[in-house]
Design a protein around this motif. Structure first.
Motif, mmCIF file in Angstrom:
data_model
loop_
_atom_site.group_PDB
_atom_site.id
_atom_site.type_symbol
_atom_site.label_atom_id
_atom_site.label_comp_id
_atom_site.label_asym_id
_atom_site.label_seq_id
_atom_site.Cartn_x
_atom_site.Cartn_y
_atom_site.Cartn_z
ATOM 1 N N TYR A 117 1.263 -1.020 0.183
ATOM 2 C CA TYR A 117 -0.201 -0.105 -0.325
ATOM 3 C C TYR A 117 0.838 1.020 0.464
ATOM 4 O O TYR A 117 1.447 1.883 1.415
ATOM 5 C CB TYR A 117 -0.902 -0.454 1.260
ATOM 6 C CG TYR A 117 -2.031 -1.230 1.198
ATOM 7 C CD1 TYR A 117 -3.515 -0.583 0.707
ATOM 8 C CD2 TYR A 117 -2.416 -2.077 1.005
ATOM 9 C CE1 TYR A 117 -4.092 -1.346 0.207
ATOM 10 C CE2 TYR A 117 -3.118 -3.460 0.669
ATOM 11 C CZ TYR A 117 -3.966 -2.588 0.334
ATOM 12 O OH TYR A 117 -5.135 -3.131 -0.222
ATOM 13 N N PHE A 119 1.905 5.000 -0.352
ATOM 14 C CA PHE A 119 1.879 6.325 0.497
ATOM 15 C C PHE A 119 2.591 8.049 0.656
ATOM 16 O O PHE A 119 3.754 7.686 0.392
ATOM 17 C CB PHE A 119 1.482 6.362 2.109
ATOM 18 C CG PHE A 119 0.945 8.343 2.613
ATOM 19 C CD1 PHE A 119 -0.133 7.858 3.046
ATOM 20 C CD2 PHE A 119 1.757 9.048 3.051
ATOM 21 C CE1 PHE A 119 -0.713 9.102 3.477
ATOM 22 C CE2 PHE A 119 1.352 9.934 3.533
ATOM 23 C CZ PHE A 119 0.167 10.003 3.792
ATOM 24 N N ARG A 124 2.498 16.001 -1.409
ATOM 25 C CA ARG A 124 1.395 15.998 -0.133
ATOM 26 C C ARG A 124 1.262 17.338 0.120
ATOM 27 O O ARG A 124 2.134 18.197 0.863
ATOM 28 C CB ARG A 124 1.331 14.872 0.498
ATOM 29 C CG ARG A 124 0.154 13.947 0.986
ATOM 30 C CD ARG A 124 0.588 13.011 1.672
ATOM 31 N NE ARG A 124 -1.157 12.125 2.102
ATOM 32 C CZ ARG A 124 -0.984 11.552 1.423
ATOM 33 N NH1 ARG A 124 -0.263 11.491 0.167
ATOM 34 N NH2 ARG A 124 -2.411 11.189 0.947
ATOM 35 N N GLU A 299 1.504 13.265 8.285
ATOM 36 C CA GLU A 299 0.235 12.435 7.765
ATOM 37 C C GLU A 299 0.879 10.568 7.615
ATOM 38 O O GLU A 299 -0.237 9.847 7.017
ATOM 39 C CB GLU A 299 -0.011 12.830 6.080
ATOM 40 C CG GLU A 299 -1.158 14.536 6.954
ATOM 41 C CD GLU A 299 -1.374 15.034 5.439
ATOM 42 O OE1 GLU A 299 -2.060 14.085 4.650
ATOM 43 O OE2 GLU A 299 -1.397 16.191 5.509
ATOM 44 N N TRP A 303 -1.484 8.410 9.098
ATOM 45 C CA TRP A 303 -2.043 6.538 7.922
ATOM 46 C C TRP A 303 -2.010 5.250 8.627
ATOM 47 O O TRP A 303 -2.590 4.775 8.346
ATOM 48 C CB TRP A 303 -1.600 6.753 6.652
ATOM 49 C CG TRP A 303 -2.459 6.084 5.750
ATOM 50 C CD1 TRP A 303 -3.537 5.859 5.521
ATOM 51 C CD2 TRP A 303 -0.913 4.938 5.111
ATOM 52 N NE1 TRP A 303 -3.229 5.003 4.472
ATOM 53 C CE2 TRP A 303 -1.905 4.108 4.743
ATOM 54 C CE3 TRP A 303 -0.055 4.709 5.329
ATOM 55 C CZ2 TRP A 303 -1.094 3.331 3.819
ATOM 56 C CZ3 TRP A 303 0.772 3.937 4.318
ATOM 57 C CH2 TRP A 303 0.303 2.984 4.042
ATOM 58 N N CYS A 307 -4.897 2.502 10.035
ATOM 59 C CA CYS A 307 -4.601 1.656 9.807
ATOM 60 C C CYS A 307 -5.115 0.272 10.766
ATOM 61 O O CYS A 307 -5.759 -0.680 10.780
ATOM 62 C CB CYS A 307 -3.247 1.054 8.259
ATOM 63 S SG CYS A 307 -3.927 1.758 7.172
ATOM 64 N N GLU A 314 -5.147 1.060 3.806
ATOM 65 C CA GLU A 314 -6.236 2.216 2.844
ATOM 66 C C GLU A 314 -5.372 2.470 1.830
ATOM 67 O O GLU A 314 -3.952 2.884 2.207
ATOM 68 C CB GLU A 314 -6.860 3.024 3.525
ATOM 69 C CG GLU A 314 -7.856 3.745 2.691
ATOM 70 C CD GLU A 314 -8.338 4.722 3.515
ATOM 71 O OE1 GLU A 314 -9.395 5.618 3.070
ATOM 72 O OE2 GLU A 314 -8.785 5.388 5.149
ATOM 73 N N TRP A 315 -5.607 2.484 0.634
ATOM 74 C CA TRP A 315 -5.136 3.712 -0.542
ATOM 75 C C TRP A 315 -5.501 5.276 -0.201
ATOM 76 O O TRP A 315 -6.582 5.467 -0.636
ATOM 77 C CB TRP A 315 -4.845 2.678 -1.616
ATOM 78 C CG TRP A 315 -3.786 3.559 -2.517
ATOM 79 C CD1 TRP A 315 -3.164 4.587 -2.679
ATOM 80 C CD2 TRP A 315 -4.522 4.157 -4.202
ATOM 81 N NE1 TRP A 315 -2.594 4.863 -4.337
ATOM 82 C CE2 TRP A 315 -3.387 4.302 -5.020
ATOM 83 C CE3 TRP A 315 -5.204 3.221 -4.860
ATOM 84 C CZ2 TRP A 315 -3.308 4.964 -5.849
ATOM 85 C CZ3 TRP A 315 -5.649 3.000 -6.728
ATOM 86 C CH2 TRP A 315 -4.933 4.469 -6.952
ATOM 87 N N LYS A 316 -4.452 5.981 -0.019
ATOM 88 C CA LYS A 316 -4.757 7.827 0.209
ATOM 89 C C LYS A 316 -4.030 7.984 -0.872
ATOM 90 O O LYS A 316 -3.066 8.111 -0.736
ATOM 91 C CB LYS A 316 -4.781 7.293 1.616
ATOM 92 C CG LYS A 316 -5.846 7.681 2.452
ATOM 93 C CD LYS A 316 -5.435 8.113 3.535
ATOM 94 C CE LYS A 316 -6.647 8.388 5.400
ATOM 95 N NZ LYS A 316 -6.172 9.378 6.021
#
Length: 316
Positions: A117, A119, A124, A299, A303, A307, A314-316
């Motif tokens: 996953y 990030f 960002r 962040e 994250w 999770c 989760e893919w953010k």
């Protein structure tokens, strides 16, 4: 004028630009003799071809893991070689950022196919996207957990393996730092490699991913040597800048269905140069300091915590 200087002068007129059309040594010798005559033996010419192919200033490059020679481009591999405005009048700087965003998104989707996953850190929050990359944080982090899929087809953490990792004192998540480059050349690969190493040194693994194909044998050998020495995984996606420019936007790439993204995958020719060597542990001291310096790293930490609380990635 010695033979090496003569070859530098005539080879640009003989060699093809496309590595796919590389000329084999025997044919190149024949073509060179049409210009220079028969004063030099086959062995002498082959020797000079080989020596010059490892000189970044020379016009000749040898195909990696193959036979044949082609013309080495003098421009940086990451430059916009089209010489035109893109996407209905987009300025070159914007075009380079759009290209880099496509690359980021393609790699994120490739990670998800391996249940890793991603990030994104570069660009960002309030920090602007920097396609040149930073020296203390990578373009993105990929997180690898032990996962399982239930009857509801929802991917969740494998609680048993997570607890086992925790009790054995191992990391609950594997973090890989990834630095992305549109292209590399013999002139810039050293700086780009050590930037990637510096930016990812606090993660469990370090990877350098290049969009463009790595056809130059001298460049591949140099990267392989550095990758093996410092434990950095190096790979190429095998997609040219022109192909990247022709793809839909990063937003559209992100929202594609699996079937639609398969078409994009079909354009890739992934080439593994080295594999990453895992470190024993995450450098928590460095991560804590970076969290105070970069909002994107804060962040990332939030994250990861979310999770773990939700027991699913989760893919953010």
């Amino acid at each position: 004028m010695n033979l090496r200087e003569q070859l530098r002068n005539i080879l640009p007129d003989i060699l093809p630009d496309d590595p796919e059309e590389a000329i084999k040594g025997t044919e190149l010798i024949r073509l060179v003799r049409l210009r220079l005559g028969d004063d030099y033996s086959d062995a002498t010419l082959r020797y000079h071809f080989s020596i010059l192919s490892y000189d970044s200033t020379s016009p000749i490059a040898k195909v990696d893991q193959g036979q044949g020679y082609y013309q080495r481009l003098s421009k940086p591999a990451y430059s916009n070689g089209t010489g035109r405005f893109l996407f209905g009048g987009e300025a070159e700087g914007d075009a380079m950022q759009s290209r880099f965003l496509r690359l980021l998104t393609i790699y994120e989707r490739l990670c998800l196919l391996r249940s890793h996953y991603p990030f994104r850190l570069n660009g960002r929050t309030v920090a602007p996207l920097d396609e040149r990359g930073l020296w203390d944080i990578p373009d993105l982090i990929t997180a690898e957990w032990d996962l399982e899929t239930g009857a509801d087809e929802i991917t969740r953490f494998d609680s048993s393996m997570l607890d086992l990792r925790r009790h054995l004192g191992g990391p609950e998540v594997g973090l890989t730092g990834v630095q992305l480059k549109t292209g590399l050349t013999l002139d810039n690969y050293t700086g780009e490699f050590f930037q990637a190493l510096s930016a990812t040194r606090w993660a469990l693994q370090s990877e350098l991913v290049i969009a463009e194909p790595l056809n130059d044998e001298a460049l591949v050998d140099a990267l392989r040597s550095l990758g093996n020495q410092f434990g950095v995984g190096i790979s190429s996606l095998g997609i040219s800048t022109a192909q990247l420019d022709d793809l839909p936007s990063a937003t559209d790439l992100r929202s594609m269905s699996a079937a639609e993204f398969e078409v994009v995958q079909g354009k890739l020719r992934i080439q593994k140069i080295t594999v990453p060597a895992p470190r024993q542990r995450i450098d928590w001291t460095a991560l804590s300091a970076l969290r105070k310096k970069h909002e994107s790293v804060s962040e990332l930490v939030r994250w990861l915590s979310e999770c773990l609380v939700n027991r699913q990635p989760e893919w953010k």
